[in-house]
Design an enzyme around this catalytic site. Structure first.
Site, short mmCIF file in Angstrom:
data_model
loop_
_atom_site.label_atom_id
_atom_site.label_comp_id
_atom_site.label_asym_id
_atom_site.label_seq_id
_atom_site.Cartn_x
_atom_site.Cartn_y
_atom_site.Cartn_z
N LYS A 1 0.85 -1.20 0.00
CA LYS A 1 0.00 0.00 0.00
C LYS A 1 0.88 1.25 0.00
CE LYS A 1 -3.99 1.86 2.61
NZ LYS A 1 -4.87 1.64 3.77
N SER B 1 -9.73 1.61 2.69
CA SER B 1 -8.86 2.36 1.83
C SER B 1 -7.81 1.53 1.10
CB SER B 1 -8.16 3.45 2.64
OG SER B 1 -7.34 2.89 3.64
N SER C 1 -9.90 -0.72 6.92
CA SER C 1 -9.31 -0.57 5.58
C SER C 1 -8.58 -1.79 5.03
CB SER C 1 -8.34 0.61 5.56
OG SER C 1 -9.08 1.79 5.41
N1 GLN Z 1 -13.15 3.56 5.89
C1 GLN Z 1 -12.65 4.01 7.15
C2 GLN Z 1 -12.41 5.49 7.12
O1 GLN Z 1 -12.70 6.08 6.14
C3 GLN Z 1 -11.44 3.24 7.54
C4 GLN Z 1 -10.18 3.82 7.05
C5 GLN Z 1 -9.00 3.00 7.40
O2 GLN Z 1 -9.11 1.97 8.04
N2 GLN Z 1 -7.84 3.50 7.05
O3 GLN Z 1 -11.94 6.06 8.05
#
Ligand code: GLN
Length: 479
Positions: A80, A155, A179
């Site tokens: 990532k 994400s 994420s």
């Molecule tokens: N979708 C969640 C957010 O927008 C989780 C993001 C993440 O785990 N980095 O915060």
């Protein structure tokens, strides 16, 4: 679906280790696959083709020369874009860091390399890991390999899509509120959010430091286990890392290794199966639970009474930490820099140009909840609610060993479906944020498909540092 194109880690590493196949062959195959798929999927922001092939040939030569094979010898892994790889850009999919080059390897990258892995490229994500669809990437979204009109989740959407499309053997993601697990579920692959403190974040671009964890996204539970065991452990560069939990009430994972299914108790939280859950997802998760019960696991209902407060609590604590972590990107210390004679102008112009809408929204929210007049009402209160959520799990784990739920309330949605309504988007995290708030491990494993062929994931949540139990149950779900 196409994930069979890439082998599982154990088989591939063994074949490379005993000379049956070459790492360079496997790595070439991965890049061929990328050439065939990337125009459609856009899982990667950058491929490191020449260095990866060079490293693969070095692995092959070393093994030919009689070197002992390592657990990841010659295995291509995608990373990532918020995890630092020395000499490479790490942009966190933001204009702010578009041309930032990492000056060192993150601890997890160092550990992967020591185990023989080949880092093959950096994957797309929501900007600074804020989002659930990769639509917040400054460099265009990633598409779901199962249906190109749908989001891959986020994400870590690029990492999940790359594994699902057979472009790499495995990938790393980061999980602050879901994420790793949410995109893994929506792309039909396995994703592990380790216990907070189990894996070093040294070299991870921080989003919300009390929640962030790095973990693997893989085709199989066994692959996730292999990578987790390589990247975990104490790191002097991340003082939040610990070897295992010193608290006496926490049982030693070792004791589960030869445990019979009958002795692993599964809890089903009643609060996780109510309104808002897609019927096909519900059915798939319930069918999986039934199978687990049939194969000997004890299944019982449990209650996590503060579940309704998890999302509001997360969306106060997370932006507060975001606003503080992202303060360093000011056009002077790090990142994109706009010129002006006035210092304040430099800050304002650089941040305006460097950050996308969602990142700005969260910085604003976070600054607000931390501000003098509102700190007590929002941030301090959310911290207290966080303790209650953690206590819910402590209580439930007195009765059961694993808590099982859907990973996401619905299968992958279409592009644009939620991007105009932040709250709708935030609701995608409803089942995942609690594990981050409590700091406990959680694993998403594919457990079926919808009538339209979209993957569904089941989430297994465990006690602090009991990833082993999750792997054990996860393998059973797979079979
Ligand atoms: N979708 C969640 C957010 O927008 C989780 C993001 C993440 O785990 N980095 O915060």
């Amino acid at each position: 679906m196409e994930k069979e194109i890439m082998p599982a880690i154990k088989a591939a590493a063994a074949a490379i280790g005993n000379g049956d196949t070459a790492s360079s062959k496997l790595v070439e195959r991965a890049f061929e696959r990328c050439r065939a798929k990337e125009d459609d999927i856009h899982a990667f922001l950058e491929l490191y083709e020449s260095s990866a092939l060079e490293e693969a040939r070095a692995v092959d030569a070393a093994i030919k020369g009689g070197d002992e094979p390592k657990p990841l010898s010659g295995i291509p892994i995608a990373v990532k874009d918020n995890i630092l790889v020395s000499g490479r850009i790490a942009s966190a999919a933001s204009r702010m860091l578009e041309s930032y080059h990492a000056s060192y390897d993150a601890t997890v990258i160092g550990r992967l390399r020591e185990a023989g892995a080949i880092i093959m490229g950096r994957t797309n994500m929501d900007e600074f890991a804020m989002g659930s669809s990769t639509e917040n990437s400054a460099f265009g979204p990633t598409k779901n390999p199962h249906d190109l009109s749908r989001i891959p989740g986020g994400s870590s959407g690029g990492s999940a899509a790359a594994v699902a499309a057979g472009e790499c053997v495995a990938a790393l993601g980061s999980d602050t509120g879901g994420s790793i697990r949410q995109p893994a579920a929506l792309c039909g692959v396995v994703g592990l959010k380790p216990t907070y403190g189990a894996v070093s974040r040294h070299g991870l671009i921080a989003m919300a430091s009390s929640l962030d964890v790095i973990g693997p996204i893989t085709k199989t539970v066994e692959d996730a286990e292999i990578i987790f065991n390589i990247i975990k452990g104490i790191d002097p560069f991340d003082s939040t890392t610990v070897e295992s939990n010193p608290k006496s009430e926490i049982r030693n994972p070792k004791q589960y290794q030869n445990l019979k299914f009958q002795n692993i108790r599964i809890g089903v939280p009643k609060e996780y199966f109510g309104a808002g859950l897609n019927p096909e997802v519900k059915q798939a998760v319930e069918a999986t639970l039934k199978n687990l019960q049939d194969s000997g696991f004890m299944v019982q209902e449990v209650s996590l009474p503060h579940t309704d407060y998890a999302l509001p609590c997360y969306y106060i604590i997370m932006p507060a930490e975001v606003s503080s972590n992202l303060a360093r990107f000011d056009g002077i210390r790090y990142g994109l820099s706009e010129k002006s004679d006035d210092l304040l102008e430099v800050y304002m112009k650089s941040r305006r140009k460097g950050f996308g809408d969602e990142v700005r929204r969260r910085i604003l929210l976070g600054t607000y909840v931390l501000s003098a007049g509102y700190y007590e009402a929002y941030y301090a209160k959310a911290q207290r609610v966080r303790s209650l959520i953690k206590r819910d799990f402590l209580r439930a784990f007195e009765e059961v060993d694993v808590i099982v739920s859907p990973t996401t309330p619905a299968p992958a949605f279409k592009f644009g479906e939620k991007s105009d309504d932040p709250v709708e988007m935030y609701l995608s995290d409803v089942y995942t944020v609690s594990a981050n708030l409590a700091g406990i491990p959680a694993l998403s494993v594919p457990c079926g498909k919808t009538g339209d062929g979209l993957p569904i994931g089941i989430q297994l949540i465990g006690r602090w540092f009991e990833e082993d139990v999750l792997f054990r149950v996860g393998k059973e779900v797979e079979h």
